[in-house]
Design a protein around this motif. Sequence first.
Motif, short mmCIF file in Angstrom:
data_model
loop_
_atom_site.label_atom_id
_atom_site.label_comp_id
_atom_site.label_asym_id
_atom_site.label_seq_id
_atom_site.Cartn_x
_atom_site.Cartn_y
_atom_site.Cartn_z
N LEU A 196 69.81 17.57 -20.98
CA LEU A 196 69.97 16.83 -22.25
C LEU A 196 69.20 15.51 -22.20
N HIS A 199 68.27 13.65 -25.51
CA HIS A 199 68.85 14.46 -26.56
C HIS A 199 69.80 13.61 -27.41
N ASN A 257 66.56 21.44 -23.68
CA ASN A 257 67.55 20.83 -24.56
C ASN A 257 68.03 21.80 -25.64
N ALA A 261 71.89 22.49 -25.68
CA ALA A 261 72.58 21.85 -26.80
C ALA A 261 73.50 22.82 -27.53
#
Length: 353
Positions: A196, A199, A257, A261
């Motif tokens: 991440l 992010h 990501n 995510a």
Amino acid sequence: MKPTLLKHGALAAVVASFFSFSATAHSSEEAQVELVGKIKGTQITGVTVSNKGRVFVSAPNWRDGVPFSVGLVSDNGDFTAYPNAETNACVAQSKVRKDCFLAVQSVVAHNEKLYVLDTRNPKFQGVIDAPRVFVVDLATNKVESALILSEEAYHPDSYINDLRLDEKMNRIYMTDSAHAGLVVYNLEDDSSYRVLDNHETTTAEVDALSIQGKPFKMTVQSDGLALDTLNDTLYFHALSGYSLYAINTADINKASNDVLAKKVRKVATTGAPDGMIYHQGNVYLADLEKQEVQYLTPSLDLRTLVKGEVVNWADTFSIYNGSLYYTNSKIQDAGSDVSNMTFEVYKTALPAR
């Protein structure tokens, strides 16, 4: 810019710059707090309590004259360098040595070992050596190893902030409060990597906070971290933000990501916290703007545990023997000179279940 040249309050800004569902807020009667220890002239951030009740703190290398990186708080409230003065010598001189603490941000006691997170980023001048976690054997009071992050786990401007130990996955999770992202250290093969990275779930949501009406204008990225070992869930939160996120530990893998995510979920909207901790169903976190210690219940009720003058930037939490311990790091008030400031460790009883 060197901290010695900063005016009062300016260093606090530099320090901070490197560093689904809405919860239903409920107020509660203020808990009674007990002073564990206080120290004048040394800003402390981290606190942890071992299985045997030994209280440790960390002092970051944010300015000249810091006497120790890791301290042991005695029963009478005195602070001494731990495990010894030699291991703490580098902080005062900003010397880079493999066997010496350089720029410690946090400490976590786990199974009679003390994990010392060294950012290797003194005075926020950039990482000058790979960030690492020193492991101290609490039985012998000696450093037994250093877990060094790989180059793919950090950036030149990283400030690795907090950590949690996951015995089931045999990993350490960390936050990066300067360059948004989470760091994973695999204890099985000593590999490490980021997830991440930059992010939206790890990035600051606002440019400024208002600490009881006082503007705090710099931003801090991913900071707070809490691990639920019963349900195998990792919680994380940007300091400059109001979103509490979670991910199942089994889903934390080296992935893009976009892939990772999809595994992240927003748990609640909360105040802007610094440190966090999970215990028996509750996520404990501070609301820096209100200067309160709060906890989020499993039903997403956000309750106040402690408020008032005994809370002044509640920085880090630890739990031992039915009490929550926390530090007051007073970041919003600390400038280049903290010689006349006092920083405290408090403890308060956990809420009744």
